[in-house]
Design a protein around this motif. Structure first.
Motif, PDB file in Angstrom:
ATOM      1  N   ILE A 167       0.820  -1.222   0.000  1.00  0.00           N
ATOM      2  CA  ILE A 167       0.000   0.000   0.000  1.00  0.00           C
ATOM      3  C   ILE A 167       0.854   1.273   0.000  1.00  0.00           C
ATOM      4  O   ILE A 167       0.585   2.199  -0.777  1.00  0.00           O
ATOM      5  N   PRO A 168       1.928   1.378   0.811  1.00  0.00           N
ATOM      6  CA  PRO A 168       2.755   2.594   0.753  1.00  0.00           C
ATOM      7  C   PRO A 168       3.370   2.810  -0.635  1.00  0.00           C
ATOM      8  O   PRO A 168       3.487   3.956  -1.097  1.00  0.00           O
ATOM      9  N   VAL A 169       3.750   1.713  -1.289  1.00  0.00           N
ATOM     10  CA  VAL A 169       4.311   1.844  -2.642  1.00  0.00           C
ATOM     11  C   VAL A 169       3.248   2.353  -3.603  1.00  0.00           C
ATOM     12  O   VAL A 169       3.501   3.236  -4.434  1.00  0.00           O
ATOM     13  N   LEU A 170       2.032   1.812  -3.484  1.00  0.00           N
ATOM     14  CA  LEU A 170       0.937   2.262  -4.340  1.00  0.00           C
ATOM     15  C   LEU A 170       0.625   3.730  -4.097  1.00  0.00           C
ATOM     16  O   LEU A 170       0.413   4.496  -5.050  1.00  0.00           O
ATOM     17  N   ASN A 171       0.617   4.140  -2.834  1.00  0.00           N
ATOM     18  CA  ASN A 171       0.365   5.548  -2.520  1.00  0.00           C
ATOM     19  C   ASN A 171       1.423   6.455  -3.138  1.00  0.00           C
ATOM     20  O   ASN A 171       1.121   7.551  -3.625  1.00  0.00           O
ATOM     21  N   ARG A 172       2.660   5.989  -3.117  1.00  0.00           N
ATOM     22  CA  ARG A 172       3.747   6.770  -3.720  1.00  0.00           C
ATOM     23  C   ARG A 172       3.542   6.899  -5.223  1.00  0.00           C
ATOM     24  O   ARG A 172       3.748   7.972  -5.795  1.00  0.00           O
ATOM     25  N   ILE A 173       3.131   5.824  -5.854  1.00  0.00           N
ATOM     26  CA  ILE A 173       2.861   5.864  -7.294  1.00  0.00           C
ATOM     27  C   ILE A 173       1.756   6.880  -7.599  1.00  0.00           C
ATOM     28  O   ILE A 173       1.870   7.664  -8.545  1.00  0.00           O
ATOM     29  N   ILE A 174       0.734   6.886  -6.781  1.00  0.00           N
ATOM     30  CA  ILE A 174      -0.421   7.762  -7.027  1.00  0.00           C
ATOM     31  C   ILE A 174      -0.036   9.222  -6.875  1.00  0.00           C
ATOM     32  O   ILE A 174      -0.375  10.055  -7.722  1.00  0.00           O
ATOM     33  N   TYR A 175       0.711   9.571  -5.810  1.00  0.00           N
ATOM     34  CA  TYR A 175       1.019  10.997  -5.662  1.00  0.00           C
ATOM     35  C   TYR A 175       2.061  11.457  -6.682  1.00  0.00           C
ATOM     36  O   TYR A 175       2.077  12.636  -7.070  1.00  0.00           O
ATOM     37  N   LEU A 176       2.887  10.551  -7.136  1.00  0.00           N
ATOM     38  CA  LEU A 176       3.807  10.931  -8.217  1.00  0.00           C
ATOM     39  C   LEU A 176       3.030  11.127  -9.521  1.00  0.00           C
ATOM     40  O   LEU A 176       3.280  12.074 -10.275  1.00  0.00           O
ATOM     41  N   ARG A 177       2.076  10.241  -9.784  1.00  0.00           N
ATOM     42  CA  ARG A 177       1.227  10.381 -10.968  1.00  0.00           C
ATOM     43  C   ARG A 177       0.460  11.695 -10.934  1.00  0.00           C
ATOM     44  O   ARG A 177       0.405  12.427 -11.924  1.00  0.00           O
ATOM     45  N   ASP A 178      -0.142  11.983  -9.775  1.00  0.00           N
ATOM     46  CA  ASP A 178      -0.927  13.204  -9.639  1.00  0.00           C
ATOM     47  C   ASP A 178      -0.053  14.459  -9.668  1.00  0.00           C
ATOM     48  O   ASP A 178      -0.565  15.567  -9.851  1.00  0.00           O
ATOM     49  N   SER A 179       1.253  14.299  -9.475  1.00  0.00           N
ATOM     50  CA  SER A 179       2.182  15.432  -9.551  1.00  0.00           C
ATOM     51  C   SER A 179       2.702  15.668 -10.959  1.00  0.00           C
ATOM     52  O   SER A 179       3.533  16.557 -11.177  1.00  0.00           O
ATOM     53  N   GLY A 180       2.219  14.847 -11.911  1.00  0.00           N
ATOM     54  CA  GLY A 180       2.599  15.053 -13.296  1.00  0.00           C
ATOM     55  C   GLY A 180       3.725  14.176 -13.794  1.00  0.00           C
ATOM     56  O   GLY A 180       4.240  14.384 -14.892  1.00  0.00           O
ATOM     57  N   PHE A 181       4.116  13.174 -13.016  1.00  0.00           N
ATOM     58  CA  PHE A 181       5.191  12.281 -13.437  1.00  0.00           C
ATOM     59  C   PHE A 181       4.665  11.274 -14.461  1.00  0.00           C
ATOM     60  O   PHE A 181       3.543  10.772 -14.342  1.00  0.00           O
ATOM     61  N   GLY A 182       5.491  10.960 -15.454  1.00  0.00           N
ATOM     62  CA  GLY A 182       5.161   9.926 -16.406  1.00  0.00           C
ATOM     63  C   GLY A 182       5.530   8.553 -15.861  1.00  0.00           C
ATOM     64  O   GLY A 182       6.162   8.440 -14.805  1.00  0.00           O
ATOM     65  N   VAL A 183       5.150   7.511 -16.591  1.00  0.00           N
ATOM     66  CA  VAL A 183       5.391   6.138 -16.125  1.00  0.00           C
ATOM     67  C   VAL A 183       6.875   5.878 -15.890  1.00  0.00           C
ATOM     68  O   VAL A 183       7.273   5.333 -14.853  1.00  0.00           O
ATOM     69  N   ALA A 184       7.715   6.293 -16.842  1.00  0.00           N
ATOM     70  CA  ALA A 184       9.157   6.061 -16.710  1.00  0.00           C
ATOM     71  C   ALA A 184       9.718   6.806 -15.499  1.00  0.00           C
ATOM     72  O   ALA A 184      10.568   6.270 -14.762  1.00  0.00           O
ATOM     73  N   GLU A 185       9.245   8.024 -15.264  1.00  0.00           N
ATOM     74  CA  GLU A 185       9.722   8.811 -14.123  1.00  0.00           C
ATOM     75  C   GLU A 185       9.278   8.189 -12.810  1.00  0.00           C
ATOM     76  O   GLU A 185      10.043   8.142 -11.832  1.00  0.00           O
ATOM     77  N   ILE A 186       8.046   7.700 -12.774  1.00  0.00           N
ATOM     78  CA  ILE A 186       7.539   7.049 -11.560  1.00  0.00           C
ATOM     79  C   ILE A 186       8.351   5.795 -11.265  1.00  0.00           C
ATOM     80  O   ILE A 186       8.743   5.542 -10.118  1.00  0.00           O
TER      81      ILE A 186
END
Length: 277
Positions: free
Chosen positions: A46-65
């Motif tokens: 879950i913490p990893v998923l949360n990190r993915i979500i806030y990076l996505r919502d911050s405008g990061f692309g898949v490669a950057e995430i």
């Protein structure tokens, strides 16, 4: 362990997105049941998923995430977030400039295609100034020069007048690498250091001037009005370096609509103009 549907409910992330993160390699299930093929997730993910979500919502692309998550380094992620913050801030500034251009265009159309600018001729006397002249990336970087001059004046206990002005030394308009000199009138000259110098700005007997009210984006319209005035008044011909005085700006006026900028273009009179047109 939780099936994908259960994990979806617990994390408030759709099954579709969980499958997408799996396919993209961002978040693989803890294990996949070999008999049923069910994706199984654990609470530790879950913490990893949360990190993915806030990076996505911050405008990061898949490669950057993926790079950030795989790093396992919070300091690295913070640096990436700071970098993304700067990129987004830059885009916001560009969009704000576009909005200003749209606003200016609407205002000009509201005034029948052009706002009114009153042009007058006046004599500018010579002036002793503390000067800082540099080639800057764009006109928008001029504020940095004023900050430099302010720091220099304070550190050397130099009293300068509030009637500061800018001189633009380029013979043509340039989008980049602009040759700008900022000048602050002083009561008595001192000793220059580095890029700072004390000098006397020459007298200009005939200066075509107009006032610009409101945002700095209105300045383009003022130059157009000056061009029209010069064409209609053949007694004067533009020469030398143009000047700009911001009587009211960001440092002494909070409301942009109340900014007051003076544009000055030095001129020769027809009797002093020599040579062919």
């Amino acid at each position: 362990m939780f099936r994908i549907g259960e994990f979806s409910k617990l994390t408030q992330v759709s099954v579709r997105m969980l499958r997408y993160y799996d396919d993209a390699g961002l978040l693989k299930p803890e294990r996949t049941d070999p008999q049923t093929g069910y994706r199984m997730y654990s609470a530790a993910q879950i913490p990893v998923l949360n990190r993915i979500i806030y990076l996505r919502d911050s405008g990061f692309g898949v490669a950057e995430i993926m790079e950030a998550v795989n790093s396992g380094d919070d300091k690295f992620i913070i640096r990436q977030l700071d970098k993304k913050y700067g990129e987004i801030t830059g885009r916001i500034e560009e969009e704000q400039m576009r909005l200003e251009r749209i606003k200016l265009a609407r205002e000009e159309l509201s005034y029948g295609g052009r706002m009114h600018y009153n042009v007058s001729i006046k004599s500018i006397p010579p002036c002793s100034v503390l000067s800082l002249r540099k080639v800057i990336p764009t006109y928008y970087a001029e504020g940095e020069l004023w900050e430099e001059l302010s720091v220099f004046a304070k550190s050397h206990k130099i009293t300068v007048s509030e009637e500061t002005f800018s001189i633009y030394h380029d013979t043509e308009y340039k989008e980049r690498d602009v040759d700008v000199e900022i000048c602050a009138p002083v009561d008595k000259p001192g000793r220059g250091t580095g890029a700072f110098s004390f000098r006397t700005v020459e007298e200009v007997p005939y200066m075509a001037c107009t006032m610009v009210y409101g945002a700095f984006s209105n300045i383009a319209g003022a130059y157009a009005a000056l061009a029209e005035w010069l064409q209609q008044n053949r007694l004067y011909r533009m020469t030398g370096q143009s000047r700009q005085i911001v009587h009211r700006g960001p440092w002494n006026e909070e409301i942009e609509e109340k900014y007051l900028t003076e544009i000055q273009i030095p001129c020769l009179t027809l009797t002093r103009c020599q040579g062919p047109e």
